[in-house]
Design a protein around this motif. Structure first.
Motif, mmCIF file in Angstrom:
data_model
loop_
_atom_site.group_PDB
_atom_site.id
_atom_site.type_symbol
_atom_site.label_atom_id
_atom_site.label_comp_id
_atom_site.label_asym_id
_atom_site.label_seq_id
_atom_site.Cartn_x
_atom_site.Cartn_y
_atom_site.Cartn_z
ATOM 1 N N GLY A 18 0.844 -1.192 0.000
ATOM 2 C CA GLY A 18 0.000 0.000 0.000
ATOM 3 C C GLY A 18 0.876 1.238 0.000
ATOM 4 O O GLY A 18 2.090 1.157 0.258
ATOM 5 N N GLU A 19 0.298 2.409 -0.276
ATOM 6 C CA GLU A 19 1.051 3.665 -0.248
ATOM 7 C C GLU A 19 1.792 3.743 1.088
ATOM 8 O O GLU A 19 1.205 3.509 2.146
ATOM 9 C CB GLU A 19 0.066 4.839 -0.386
ATOM 10 C CG GLU A 19 0.670 6.062 -1.036
ATOM 11 C CD GLU A 19 1.480 6.916 -0.068
ATOM 12 O OE1 GLU A 19 2.608 7.275 -0.421
ATOM 13 O OE2 GLU A 19 0.991 7.200 1.029
ATOM 14 N N GLY A 20 3.112 3.985 1.051
ATOM 15 C CA GLY A 20 3.893 4.022 2.289
ATOM 16 C C GLY A 20 4.843 2.837 2.406
ATOM 17 O O GLY A 20 5.805 2.891 3.139
ATOM 18 N N GLY A 21 4.583 1.752 1.668
ATOM 19 C CA GLY A 21 5.458 0.571 1.723
ATOM 20 C C GLY A 21 6.343 0.498 0.477
ATOM 21 O O GLY A 21 6.001 1.068 -0.566
ATOM 22 N N VAL A 22 7.470 -0.234 0.570
ATOM 23 C CA VAL A 22 8.381 -0.267 -0.590
ATOM 24 C C VAL A 22 7.777 -1.029 -1.764
ATOM 25 O O VAL A 22 8.116 -0.768 -2.921
ATOM 26 C CB VAL A 22 9.759 -0.902 -0.287
ATOM 27 C CG1 VAL A 22 10.639 0.026 0.484
ATOM 28 C CG2 VAL A 22 9.649 -2.241 0.351
ATOM 29 N N GLY A 23 6.872 -1.978 -1.493
ATOM 30 C CA GLY A 23 6.227 -2.738 -2.574
ATOM 31 C C GLY A 23 5.461 -1.802 -3.507
ATOM 32 O O GLY A 23 5.376 -2.011 -4.712
ATOM 33 N N SER A 55 5.591 10.458 0.322
ATOM 34 C CA SER A 55 4.664 9.683 -0.496
ATOM 35 C C SER A 55 5.461 8.677 -1.314
ATOM 36 O O SER A 55 6.568 8.960 -1.747
ATOM 37 C CB SER A 55 3.917 10.616 -1.457
ATOM 38 O OG SER A 55 3.341 9.853 -2.493
ATOM 39 N N THR A 56 4.890 7.479 -1.529
ATOM 40 C CA THR A 56 5.611 6.497 -2.342
ATOM 41 C C THR A 56 5.144 6.532 -3.802
ATOM 42 O O THR A 56 5.460 5.640 -4.565
ATOM 43 C CB THR A 56 5.485 5.073 -1.759
ATOM 44 O OG1 THR A 56 4.131 4.816 -1.426
ATOM 45 C CG2 THR A 56 6.361 4.891 -0.528
ATOM 46 N N TYR A 57 4.349 7.551 -4.169
ATOM 47 C CA TYR A 57 3.995 7.692 -5.583
ATOM 48 C C TYR A 57 5.174 8.289 -6.342
ATOM 49 O O TYR A 57 5.766 9.275 -5.909
ATOM 50 C CB TYR A 57 2.764 8.596 -5.752
ATOM 51 C CG TYR A 57 1.477 7.872 -5.431
ATOM 52 C CD1 TYR A 57 0.935 6.958 -6.339
ATOM 53 C CD2 TYR A 57 0.825 8.071 -4.221
ATOM 54 C CE1 TYR A 57 -0.228 6.272 -6.048
ATOM 55 C CE2 TYR A 57 -0.349 7.387 -3.913
ATOM 56 C CZ TYR A 57 -0.870 6.482 -4.834
ATOM 57 O OH TYR A 57 -2.019 5.788 -4.544
ATOM 58 N N LEU A 58 5.558 7.671 -7.479
ATOM 59 C CA LEU A 58 6.686 8.167 -8.267
ATOM 60 C C LEU A 58 6.165 8.956 -9.470
ATOM 61 O O LEU A 58 5.089 8.649 -10.000
ATOM 62 C CB LEU A 58 7.524 6.991 -8.777
ATOM 63 C CG LEU A 58 8.174 6.092 -7.726
ATOM 64 C CD1 LEU A 58 8.848 4.906 -8.397
ATOM 65 C CD2 LEU A 58 9.187 6.876 -6.896
ATOM 66 N N SER A 59 6.970 9.915 -9.937
ATOM 67 C CA SER A 59 6.583 10.645 -11.147
ATOM 68 C C SER A 59 6.930 9.784 -12.356
ATOM 69 O O SER A 59 7.701 8.820 -12.246
ATOM 70 C CB SER A 59 7.364 11.963 -11.219
ATOM 71 O OG SER A 59 8.728 11.671 -11.493
ATOM 72 N N ALA A 114 18.836 0.479 7.704
ATOM 73 C CA ALA A 114 17.475 0.728 7.191
ATOM 74 C C ALA A 114 16.760 1.470 8.311
ATOM 75 O O ALA A 114 15.993 0.894 9.080
ATOM 76 C CB ALA A 114 16.784 -0.590 6.870
ATOM 77 N N SER A 115 17.029 2.789 8.405
ATOM 78 C CA SER A 115 16.631 3.500 9.626
ATOM 79 C C SER A 115 15.123 3.666 9.774
ATOM 80 O O SER A 115 14.637 3.937 10.860
ATOM 81 C CB SER A 115 17.333 4.856 9.714
ATOM 82 O OG SER A 115 17.605 5.384 8.460
ATOM 83 N N VAL A 116 14.405 3.487 8.678
ATOM 84 C CA VAL A 116 12.953 3.644 8.708
ATOM 85 C C VAL A 116 12.316 2.521 7.896
ATOM 86 O O VAL A 116 12.823 2.160 6.837
ATOM 87 C CB VAL A 116 12.570 4.991 8.051
ATOM 88 C CG1 VAL A 116 11.083 5.106 7.888
ATOM 89 C CG2 VAL A 116 13.101 6.149 8.864
ATOM 90 N N ILE A 117 11.217 1.949 8.379
ATOM 91 C CA ILE A 117 10.450 0.979 7.583
ATOM 92 C C ILE A 117 9.028 1.528 7.460
ATOM 93 O O ILE A 117 8.434 1.940 8.460
ATOM 94 C CB ILE A 117 10.415 -0.412 8.256
ATOM 95 C CG1 ILE A 117 11.835 -0.963 8.449
ATOM 96 C CG2 ILE A 117 9.588 -1.386 7.424
ATOM 97 C CD1 ILE A 117 11.878 -2.331 9.131
ATOM 98 N N GLU A 157 -4.157 5.170 5.520
ATOM 99 C CA GLU A 157 -3.101 5.997 6.127
ATOM 100 C C GLU A 157 -1.772 5.249 6.011
ATOM 101 O O GLU A 157 -1.726 4.099 5.588
ATOM 102 C CB GLU A 157 -3.436 6.274 7.602
ATOM 103 C CG GLU A 157 -4.646 7.182 7.760
ATOM 104 C CD GLU A 157 -4.979 7.517 9.214
ATOM 105 O OE1 GLU A 157 -5.493 8.618 9.443
ATOM 106 O OE2 GLU A 157 -4.740 6.671 10.111
ATOM 107 N N ARG A 158 -0.698 5.930 6.378
ATOM 108 C CA ARG A 158 0.619 5.281 6.329
ATOM 109 C C ARG A 158 1.298 5.397 7.689
ATOM 110 O O ARG A 158 0.992 6.286 8.466
ATOM 111 C CB ARG A 158 1.485 5.900 5.223
ATOM 112 C CG ARG A 158 1.887 7.304 5.516
ATOM 113 C CD ARG A 158 2.209 8.122 4.270
ATOM 114 N NE ARG A 158 3.071 7.494 3.319
ATOM 115 C CZ ARG A 158 4.399 7.688 3.236
ATOM 116 N NH1 ARG A 158 5.019 8.446 4.113
ATOM 117 N NH2 ARG A 158 5.104 7.138 2.282
ATOM 118 N N ILE A 159 2.234 4.472 7.924
ATOM 119 C CA ILE A 159 2.964 4.521 9.193
ATOM 120 C C ILE A 159 4.452 4.332 8.927
ATOM 121 O O ILE A 159 4.848 3.509 8.085
ATOM 122 C CB ILE A 159 2.426 3.480 10.208
ATOM 123 C CG1 ILE A 159 3.224 3.547 11.526
ATOM 124 C CG2 ILE A 159 2.414 2.062 9.671
ATOM 125 C CD1 ILE A 159 2.533 2.857 12.695
#
Ligand code: HEM
Length: 424
Positions: free
Chosen positions: A80-85, A197-201, A316-319, A338-340
């Motif tokens: 989901g938005e917020g995760g690396v996948g 945001s994990t949305y890329l241009s 990997a200081s943040v997940i 939401e994201r965490i």
């Protein structure tokens, strides 16, 4: 914050991304002293570890909250938005969603369980690195200097060339290795702006696709014909298709290059800066003098430092995770969509400053490798890599000093660009 970690470590975090360093330090401060939190009961005390930050979403530096989120696969998702996948699906295609989560991910992890065991990791490291490590040890013994940051880059680059069958003109050189590493770094840097945001241009997606194509150009050949004792050959034997193998190869490249190199040079610097190298050398010498058998799982002196270095540096200081369904955590209600952000560096560093002989910390366990079903696939390889470097630097029993250093600026994974060591 002198007792949290060294000033050099704080500088490494700061130079990488000042805004992220501020979030990590604020997260640590907000989580409060461990003992007080453990003593306090219930929701109120735990709420301090989970808060909503404008522009970032939910943020926590609490190891218990982090583990709760990472092991709750019903309410949190990496795709989901917020995760690396979510990032990877835009680059590689929607098929990644199945590879990263749900039954497809379960199947991939089950098949790839054997890829990096303790013994295969040790064999990979000695196969790909022994010449460079022997040379570095010889240089130090002769009174010369070794740039450990450059060495780590070359070693990790060599590992990737050998794992992914990246084509080179002849036997891989140090320059080939540094180039492979830099290409992986470029790919990772695309995720730099993803804290908000994990949305890329469209441009970011195109640039990332080009890099992935370059890095994985040797995969189809290797997957078809490499012998089963190579990673690509093993992927084929384990029944992974070409798509899955290519996806996995890209993941290894991003997940296992900067993180490993960062932990290697930062752990070496920590040993010198804190003076803990003397405790390590004393313990190594005692082990040599009295080589008693160790209990299963009991680390030797170097393995203990590897674990401690990973805890204190937490590369990997943040997940990140997306919230898949409404859920209550630590007295707060998180809503679907939401994201965490889990501040693993703050959670791990909170257990205390670097000590070569620190025993296992139950609360953090190995949170530097994540937790739950996405727990780092390359953990055994990363540990073997760091241990191999520490052996090369300290096996001769002589303390080292830092001659020169420079932290990397504007990078996703904090680390050293230059860390020159010589005998003290
Ligand atoms: C010090 C070095 C390393 C650190 C600190 C580290 C840390 C992590 C963390 C925290 C995760 C979980 C991410 C999440 O849950 O969103 C992860 C996943 C992963 N790591 Fe590592 N890693 C390291 C080295 C490596 C190496 C050397 C490899 C392989 C060559 C590797 C391969 C992977 C893969 C494939 C995943 C994804 C697993 C999955 O989603 O099922 N990592 N790593």
């Amino acid at each position: 914050m002198p007792s949290l970690t060294t000033s050099h470590e704080l500088r490494v975090l700061w130079r990488a991304r000042p805004a992220m360093a501020a979030v990590l330090l604020a997260g640590h401060a907000a989580a409060g002293p461990r003992r007080a939190r453990r003593g306090a009961s219930g929701t109120r005390a735990r709420q301090g570890g989970l808060r909503k930050v404008p522009g970032l979403g939910w943020v926590s530096a609490d190891p218990v909250v982090a583990r709760t989120v990472l092991t709750d696969h019903r309410h949190f998702t990496i795709v989901g938005e917020g995760g690396v996948g979510h990032l990877w699906a835009q680059i590689l295609g929607d098929w990644v969603l199945d590879l990263f989560d749900g039954p497809g991910h379960h199947d991939l992890r089950t098949r790839s369980r054997e890829l990096f065991t303790e013994s295969s990791a040790a064999a990979l490291v000695s196969g790909a690195w022994s010449d460079q490590l022997v040379a570095a040890r010889g240089t130090l013994r002769d009174g010369g200097t070794v740039d450990v940051a450059r060495l780590a880059t070359v070693l990790v680059g060599r590992m990737m060339i050998s794992l992914l069958g990246i084509p080179t003109a002849g036997p891989p050189t140090d320059d080939d290795a540094a180039r492979a590493f830099a290409t992986g770094e470029r790919l990772a840097s695309i995720a730099l702006g993803s804290a908000g945001s994990t949305y890329l241009s469209g441009e970011q997606v195109a640039a990332a696709r080009e890099i992935v194509a370059e890095l994985t150009s040797g995969v189809p050949d290797g997957w078809r014909s490499a012998p089963p004792d190579t990673l690509l050959g093993r992927c084929r034997e384990l029944g992974l298709g070409l798509d899955e193998t290519t996806g996995l190869a890209s993941l290894l490249m991003v997940a296992g290059t900067e993180t490993s190199a960062s932990a290697m040079s930062r752990t070496a610097a920590l040993l010198v800066d804190t003076g803990e190298q003397h405790r390590l050398l004393a313990r190594m010498s005692a082990e040599r003098a009295d080589p008693r058998p160790r209990a299963p799982g009991e680390p030797d002196a170097v393995e203990n430092v590897v674990r401690e270095g990973l805890r204190v540096t937490s590369p990997a200081s943040v997940i990140g995770r997306g919230v898949a369904a409404d859920v209550e955590v630590a007295g707060r209600t998180l809503r679907a969509g939401e994201r965490i952000m889990l501040l693993t560096w703050s959670a791990n560093a909170g257990a205390g400053p670097f000590r070569a002989d620190r025993p296992y910390v139950r609360e953090t366990r190995q949170l530097w490798f994540g937790a739950g079903r996405h727990l780092c696939l390359g953990a055994a390889l990363a540990r073997a890599e760091i241990a191999a470097l520490l052996h090369a630097l300290w096996d001769d029993g002589a303390p080292l000093r830092v001659v020169d250093r420079r932290a990397k600026s504007n990078v996703l994974v904090p680390g050293y660009e230059r860390l020159v060591l010589t005998r003290a």
